[in-house]
Scaffold this active site. Structure first.
Site, short mmCIF file in Angstrom:
data_model
loop_
_atom_site.label_atom_id
_atom_site.label_comp_id
_atom_site.label_asym_id
_atom_site.label_seq_id
_atom_site.Cartn_x
_atom_site.Cartn_y
_atom_site.Cartn_z
N TRP A 131 34.54 47.56 37.06
CA TRP A 131 34.39 48.50 38.06
C TRP A 131 35.61 48.38 39.11
O TRP A 131 35.70 49.28 39.96
CB TRP A 131 33.21 47.88 38.88
CG TRP A 131 33.08 46.47 39.34
CD1 TRP A 131 32.39 45.69 38.58
CD2 TRP A 131 33.84 45.66 40.25
NE1 TRP A 131 32.55 44.49 39.00
CE2 TRP A 131 33.34 44.42 40.14
CE3 TRP A 131 34.75 46.20 41.38
CZ2 TRP A 131 33.78 43.37 40.78
CZ3 TRP A 131 35.26 45.19 42.00
CH2 TRP A 131 34.94 43.65 41.99
N ASN A 132 36.66 47.31 38.80
CA ASN A 132 37.29 46.93 40.08
C ASN A 132 38.62 48.12 40.04
O ASN A 132 39.32 48.31 41.04
CB ASN A 132 38.04 45.74 40.02
CG ASN A 132 38.51 45.07 38.67
OD1 ASN A 132 38.17 45.79 37.65
ND2 ASN A 132 39.46 44.22 38.69
N ARG A 140 44.06 53.05 30.47
CA ARG A 140 44.99 52.05 29.90
C ARG A 140 44.28 51.73 28.31
O ARG A 140 44.97 51.52 27.57
CB ARG A 140 44.91 50.59 30.53
CG ARG A 140 46.04 49.92 30.28
CD ARG A 140 46.11 48.56 31.31
NE ARG A 140 45.18 47.78 31.45
CZ ARG A 140 45.13 46.73 32.38
NH1 ARG A 140 46.21 46.61 33.06
NH2 ARG A 140 44.26 45.80 32.14
N LYS A 155 32.16 52.75 27.75
CA LYS A 155 30.94 52.47 28.57
C LYS A 155 31.80 51.95 29.84
O LYS A 155 32.52 50.88 29.94
CB LYS A 155 30.21 51.22 27.96
CG LYS A 155 29.01 51.12 29.04
CD LYS A 155 28.58 49.67 28.70
CE LYS A 155 29.27 48.94 29.71
NZ LYS A 155 29.22 48.87 31.17
N PRO A 156 31.76 52.62 31.02
CA PRO A 156 32.25 52.29 32.15
C PRO A 156 31.27 51.23 32.97
O PRO A 156 30.02 51.34 32.44
CB PRO A 156 32.51 53.63 33.03
CG PRO A 156 31.29 54.38 32.50
CD PRO A 156 31.23 54.18 31.25
N SER A 210 34.91 39.83 32.47
CA SER A 210 34.89 37.94 32.69
C SER A 210 35.17 37.47 31.50
O SER A 210 34.87 37.91 30.21
CB SER A 210 33.79 37.78 33.36
OG SER A 210 32.57 37.87 32.35
N GLU A 231 40.89 41.48 27.52
CA GLU A 231 41.49 41.38 28.59
C GLU A 231 40.64 40.57 29.81
O GLU A 231 39.70 41.38 30.14
CB GLU A 231 41.93 42.67 29.42
CG GLU A 231 43.29 42.19 30.31
CD GLU A 231 42.84 42.34 31.92
OE1 GLU A 231 42.78 41.04 32.00
OE2 GLU A 231 42.20 43.25 32.48
N LEU A 232 40.62 39.53 29.83
CA LEU A 232 39.63 38.45 30.53
C LEU A 232 40.21 37.98 31.91
O LEU A 232 40.86 38.49 32.48
CB LEU A 232 39.20 37.50 29.62
CG LEU A 232 38.92 37.84 28.25
CD1 LEU A 232 38.71 36.84 27.32
CD2 LEU A 232 37.66 38.98 28.27
N ARG A 259 45.58 43.39 47.21
CA ARG A 259 45.30 44.82 46.49
C ARG A 259 44.04 44.84 46.12
O ARG A 259 43.48 43.67 45.44
CB ARG A 259 46.41 44.63 45.28
CG ARG A 259 46.27 46.26 44.58
CD ARG A 259 47.64 46.28 43.72
NE ARG A 259 47.59 45.33 42.63
CZ ARG A 259 47.25 45.76 41.43
NH1 ARG A 259 47.00 47.09 41.20
NH2 ARG A 259 47.21 44.68 40.36
N CYS A 265 41.88 40.79 38.54
CA CYS A 265 42.16 39.58 37.38
C CYS A 265 43.58 38.98 37.69
O CYS A 265 43.86 37.83 37.29
CB CYS A 265 41.81 39.98 36.17
SG CYS A 265 42.90 41.51 35.52
N GLU A 361 37.98 31.75 39.72
CA GLU A 361 38.51 33.05 39.99
C GLU A 361 37.89 33.40 41.22
O GLU A 361 36.39 33.58 41.22
CB GLU A 361 38.37 34.05 38.88
CG GLU A 361 38.98 35.42 39.22
CD GLU A 361 39.24 36.34 37.81
OE1 GLU A 361 39.91 37.23 37.74
OE2 GLU A 361 38.24 36.17 37.00
#
Length: 459
Positions: A131-132, A140, A155-156, A210, A231-232, A259, A265, A361
């Site tokens: 969602w970010n 991408r 799937k968003p 995540s 991409e975690l 930002r 991430c 994080e």
């Protein structure tokens, strides 16, 4: 069935969308499978032109898309507009990569044969996005998938499905054939993605999210040996040396930390400032933080809300625990008297070396500052993390900065700049921060399989 999309700044309902389930997920794969033979044989130039048109359409609708992102995500309008431009660039970049597929031809060392190396699309790809960055994380993945000749099911995140649906409509307007891309909106993420990973027709999963969820998906993907890109999470260090330009370091820190309100991430989480300049850096950085305006995007605020009440509780708890352990809040911005999930941008100093906030994080507008004098101890602390996505180094000596950058366990290092993302660069991390790369030529290869033909070639 439907579910509501909530504006985290006002807690108002933005829209309702279809809450699709496993049967819909399977139908999406049916459509992608049917469309794949035609799309994979579509000439690269035609695929490129569709992506170029999609880029132009996103730029045409930039303001509208930015407002949509701000409403469902909460980020400031300036952040959202920047994201739309960045997201559109992936369509332009991969439009150009589509017509440069590459390959190789050569003689085998023993002679008597020639080897032809080619790349072909993996097949139907499942794309799962967070969602970010609801626009950039979609383009991408979609950009290279389409350039490579793959079809995809998408799937968003349930928090931000509207941007994905808008981009899908623009792709249709750009001329993308039916079935090549299908967006599935759902609150049953595990059911939908699990169905895709169980479907033998799905040959690729690309996930951003995540590390904990990435591990689960990798275990599931292993059952069928599904090609996986992950991409975690990250826990980016931000290093300031004793000879750094402090004004530049502060400017870079404001970008790297705030930002999207720190919900990235790649966000700087751990600030390592040389003891000799720590007071001066903190004073300048803190003053800039206090000047940040917090509130709804519609009011022109620089910092929006956190995405949810749960996120707000988590960040609040982490800061409270750190202060209880001995840290001190040195600077803080003001928050509005409003119903949204707002947390004040905060600077923490005197953070104990073993504090949990340095190992986890944060995903919020909190900068935790610690000091250093020994470079060996600095690098030991910086690399003592399961994550290795991004890092930032500010130094007055470029060679020193490069040496520090090379010694850090991270896939990306910003040297004297607070932004590392670029469509032309291979985005990704090491260790528990993921597998594979997005962007650059590497991003295209993630959606291709390499094969070769060994051709008899008599002397």
């Amino acid at each position: 069935m439907t579910f509501e999309v909530i504006d985290p700044a006002t807690l108002e309902v933005v829209a309702t969308v279809d809450d699709q389930g496993v049967p819909d997920a399977v139908e999406a794969v049916d459509a992608a499978t049917e469309a794949f033979p035609g799309w994979r044989t579509t000439p690269p130039r035609q695929r490129s032109e569709i992506l170029h048109r999609a880029f132009a359409l996103m730029i045409r609708d930039r303001d509208e898309l930015a407002r949509l992102i701000s409403r469902e995500n909460g980020k400031s309008l300036s952040d959202a507009a920047g994201e739309v431009t960045y997201a559109a660039e992936f369509f332009r970049w991969f439009a150009e990569e589509a017509v440069r597929p590459g390959g190789d031809f050569g003689e085998s060392p023993a002679g008597g044969t020639r080897t032809l190396v080619t790349h072909r699309p993996v097949g139907v790809a499942a794309l799962v996005t967070p969602w970010n960055f609801p626009a950039a994380m979609i383009t991408r993945k979609i950009g290279p998938a389409l350039a490579a000749g793959c079809t995809a099911v998408v799937k968003p995140a349930a928090e931000t499905p509207l941007t994905a649906l808008a981009i899908a409509r623009l792709l249709t307007e750009a001329g993308l054939p039916d079935g090549v891309i299908t967006v599935v909106t759902t609150t049953d993420a595990s059911g939908v993605v699990g169905a895709w990973l169980d479907d033998e027709r799905v040959r690729k999963i690309s996930f951003t999210g995540s590390t904990a969820v990435g591990r689960v998906l990798l275990r599931h993907a292993a059952d069928r040996v599904v090609n996986s890109s992950m991409e975690l999470g990250g826990n980016a260090p931000f290093i300031v040396t004793d000879d750094a330009d402090l004004d530049a370091a502060v400017a870079g820190a404001m970008i790297a930390k705030f930002r999207n309100g720190g919900q990235a991430c790649t966000a700087a989480n751990r600030f390592y400032v040389h003891a000799s300049v720590a007071a001066a850096f903190t004073a300048r950085f803190g003053a800039a933080v206090e000047r940040l305006t917090v509130g709804p995007a519609a009011g022109g605020a620089a910092i929006g809300p956190l995405i949810s009440a749960a996120a707000l509780r988590r960040v609040t708890q982490r800061v409270d625990e750190t202060v209880a352990a001995g840290a001190r809040i040195s600077h803080r911005a003001a928050t509005p008297d409003a119903p949204g999930h707002f947390y004040p941008p905060t600077v923490l100093v005197d953070v104990p070396a073993g504090a949990a906030i340095l190992r986890e994080e944060i995903f919020g507008p909190v900068a935790a500052i610690t000091t250093w004098t020994s470079e060996d101890e600095l690098l030991k602390s910086v690399n003592d993390s399961e994550y290795g996505l991004a890092a930032y180094v500010f130094s007055g000596d470029l060679m020193h900065a490069l040496r520090l950058g090379e010694a850090i366990d991270a896939g990306m290092v910003g040297v004297n700049r607070g932004l590392v993302s670029d469509p032309s660069a291979p985005f990704g991390g090491v260790k528990q921060s993921g597998l594979g790369r997005e962007g650059a030529r590497d991003g295209l290869r993630e959606f291709q399989e390499t094969r070769y033909l060994s051709v008899d070639w008599p002397a």
